[in-house]
Scaffold this active site. Structure first.
Site, short mmCIF file in Angstrom:
data_model
loop_
_atom_site.label_atom_id
_atom_site.label_comp_id
_atom_site.label_asym_id
_atom_site.label_seq_id
_atom_site.Cartn_x
_atom_site.Cartn_y
_atom_site.Cartn_z
CG ASP A 1 37.09 79.65 16.08
OD1 ASP A 1 38.08 80.13 15.50
OD2 ASP A 1 36.86 79.84 17.29
CG ASP A 54 37.51 86.77 20.02
OD1 ASP A 54 38.24 87.72 19.72
OD2 ASP A 54 36.78 86.78 21.02
CG ASP A 80 34.90 80.85 20.64
OD1 ASP A 80 35.48 81.37 21.61
OD2 ASP A 80 35.31 80.96 19.46
#
Length: 213
Positions: free
Chosen positions: A166, A10, A8
């Site tokens: 995250d 961001d 991922d």
């Protein structure tokens, strides 16, 4: 180590929150709407920019105004997405170590494809083998499309890959793709949100490398 490590963007590779916050408030204020705090924007991200704006505008906002806020955000963010954004500590070194161990690297993001490619080219030049942002015919995460597109384009299988993210969206994406997953606690959601997925959780880039090796 897996043949393919998919990240991922961001909250995992890059701390982008302050630039997302600035562009959100620029777009809101252009329509005379109240701004949002950094923590509010943190909670709004994860499902793509359109969803960020839909969450940021007041509940009674008309679709026409929401469209204008979204368009203003896109223009502002494309021109200002690198003002305050930076890699998380240890990430550039982690990526180089993974490559030295023979891993191929991919990025998948719900952010629009153009800024994703610009950010990767700027912060991690000549590092990633595949970059997939929001585009036509690829559904946003937590749909598995971006992960499966990455696997396919690099001639791998899902079993060859591990997905790193995250957020709860990332945990759901990995599950939907049938892909191994490691989650990181330094991003936008934190450990408490990640624990229900039952994946290993890394608290630093070094810890992530130890889990992956």
């Amino acid at each position: 180590m897996k043949k393919l490590v998919i990240f991922d963007l961001d909250g995992t590779l890059l701390y982008t929150l302050e630039d997302l916050h600035a562009s959100t408030n620029f777009a809101l204020e252009g329509e005379g709407l109240p701004g949002r705090s950094l923590d509010e924007v943190r909670r709004f991200v994860g499902n793509g920019i359109r969803k960020l704006i839909e969450r940021a505008v007041p509940a009674e906002t008309s679709p026409e105004v929401t469209d204008r806020v979204f368009a203003a955000f896109v223009r502002h963010y494309e021109a200002n997405c690198m003002n305050l954004t930076r890699p998380y500590p240890g990430i550039p070194e982690l990526l180089m170590r993974l490559k030295e161990h023979g891993a191929r690297l991919g990025v998948v993001s719900n952010k629009a494809d153009e800024p994703v490619r610009a950010l990767i080219a700027h912060y991690f030049p000549d590092t990633f083998d595949s970059v997939v942002g929001e585009r036509e015919n690829v559904r946003k995460k937590p749909a598995p499309d971006s992960v499966l597109e990455t696997v396919r384009s690099l001639g791998c299988t899902v079993g060859d890959a591990v997905y790193i993210g995250d957020s709860d969206v990332d945990g759901q994406t990995a599950a939907n793709a049938g892909c191994d997953c490691v989650l990181v606690s330094w991003g936008f959601r934190g450990r408490q949100t990640l624990e229900p997925f039952g994946c290993p959780i890394a608290g630093s880039a070094q810890e992530l490398f130890e889990i992956l090796r």
